[in-house]
Design an enzyme around this catalytic site. Sequence first.
Site, PDB file in Angstrom:
ATOM      1  CG  ASN A 231      -9.410   0.691   7.031  1.00 50.97           C
ATOM      2  OD1 ASN A 231      -9.331   1.438   6.053  1.00 50.97           O
ATOM      3  ND2 ASN A 231      -8.334   0.201   7.632  1.00 50.97           N
TER       4      ASN A 231
ATOM      5  CG  HIS B 266      -4.656  -3.237   6.934  1.00 51.54           C
ATOM      6  ND1 HIS B 266      -3.993  -2.031   7.109  1.00 51.54           N
ATOM      7  CD2 HIS B 266      -3.764  -4.222   7.223  1.00 51.54           C
ATOM      8  CE1 HIS B 266      -2.758  -2.284   7.513  1.00 51.54           C
ATOM      9  NE2 HIS B 266      -2.594  -3.591   7.586  1.00 51.54           N
TER      10      HIS B 266
ATOM     11  CB  SER C  15      -8.198  -7.757   6.446  1.00 47.08           C
ATOM     12  OG  SER C  15      -7.152  -8.690   6.537  1.00 47.08           O
TER      13      SER C  15
ATOM     14  CG  ASP D 175      -4.685  -1.032  10.396  1.00 46.83           C
ATOM     15  OD1 ASP D 175      -5.637  -0.469   9.830  1.00 46.83           O
ATOM     16  OD2 ASP D 175      -3.504  -0.722  10.192  1.00 46.83           O
TER      17      ASP D 175
HETATM   18  C1  GRF Z   1      -4.962   0.232  -0.530  1.00 44.80           C
HETATM   19  O1  GRF Z   1      -3.918  -0.694  -0.654  1.00 44.80           O
HETATM   20  C2  GRF Z   1      -5.638   0.095   0.802  1.00 44.80           C
HETATM   21  O2  GRF Z   1      -5.703  -1.218   1.259  1.00 44.80           O
HETATM   22  C3  GRF Z   1      -4.716   0.884   1.686  1.00 44.80           C
HETATM   23  O3  GRF Z   1      -4.337   1.991   0.908  1.00 44.80           O
HETATM   24  C4  GRF Z   1      -4.421   1.658  -0.474  1.00 44.80           C
HETATM   25  C5  GRF Z   1      -5.337   2.645  -1.113  1.00 44.80           C
HETATM   26  O4  GRF Z   1      -5.402   2.492  -2.503  1.00 44.80           O
HETATM   27  N1  GRF Z   1      -5.374   1.207   2.930  1.00 44.80           N
HETATM   28  P1  GRF Z   1      -6.575   3.181  -3.323  1.00 44.80           P
HETATM   29  O5  GRF Z   1      -6.570   4.665  -2.944  1.00 44.80           O
HETATM   30  O6  GRF Z   1      -7.862   2.508  -2.950  1.00 44.80           O
HETATM   31  O7  GRF Z   1      -6.220   2.985  -4.767  1.00 44.80           O
END
Ligand code: GRF
Length: 191
Positions: free
Chosen positions: A106, A108, A135, A144
Amino acid sequence: MARKRVAVLISGRGSNMAALIEAAKAPDYPAEIVLVLSNRADATGLVTARAAGVPAHAVGSKSKAGMETEIDRDLTDAGVDIVALAGFMRILSAEFVRRWRGRLINIHPSLLPAFPGLDTHARALAAGVVRHGCSVHFVTEGVDEGPVIAQREIPVLRGDTPETLAARVLIEEHKLYPRALAMVASGTARP
Ligand code: GRF
């Protein structure tokens, strides 16, 4: 070595997904994106994925158990080795996480273990931190919480708002996720 087959799970915009698809075009990249799944039919990332030639569809089930059964079946049917969550806004069950453990990652938008959960940029500003970032981590049962694979840092600037900070972190996310996925696909990073 055969390239690892990767599915990306999204819920919306899919800009990180697009970064992974772009990186995987390189012939020496150790993974290929073979499937994109969304829990929302209106996710614009589905359109982006199809435009890039990657099979993409929404999972129909409304219940969590139904959704996970569907996702699991689609992943198995597509021969997926690694699942990359990219803005996927549903919390996966412990059972699903256990089944894909070590193969589920994932991204984050914070320097974990700081600021797990939502609204990371506003919380980072409220806490007065001077460094922020993103991360990529292996997914474990806790939200997370899993082992960090790689991070990228940026300075928090005077006058930053949650929006300006989010925009600068997102630029770093797009560099980080392809690198972290390559580490997992090549076996450099292990849980
Ligand atoms: C990103 O900031 C990711 O880190 C978080 O949600 C957002 C998703 O953006 N988990 P995208 O859909 O990849 O443009």
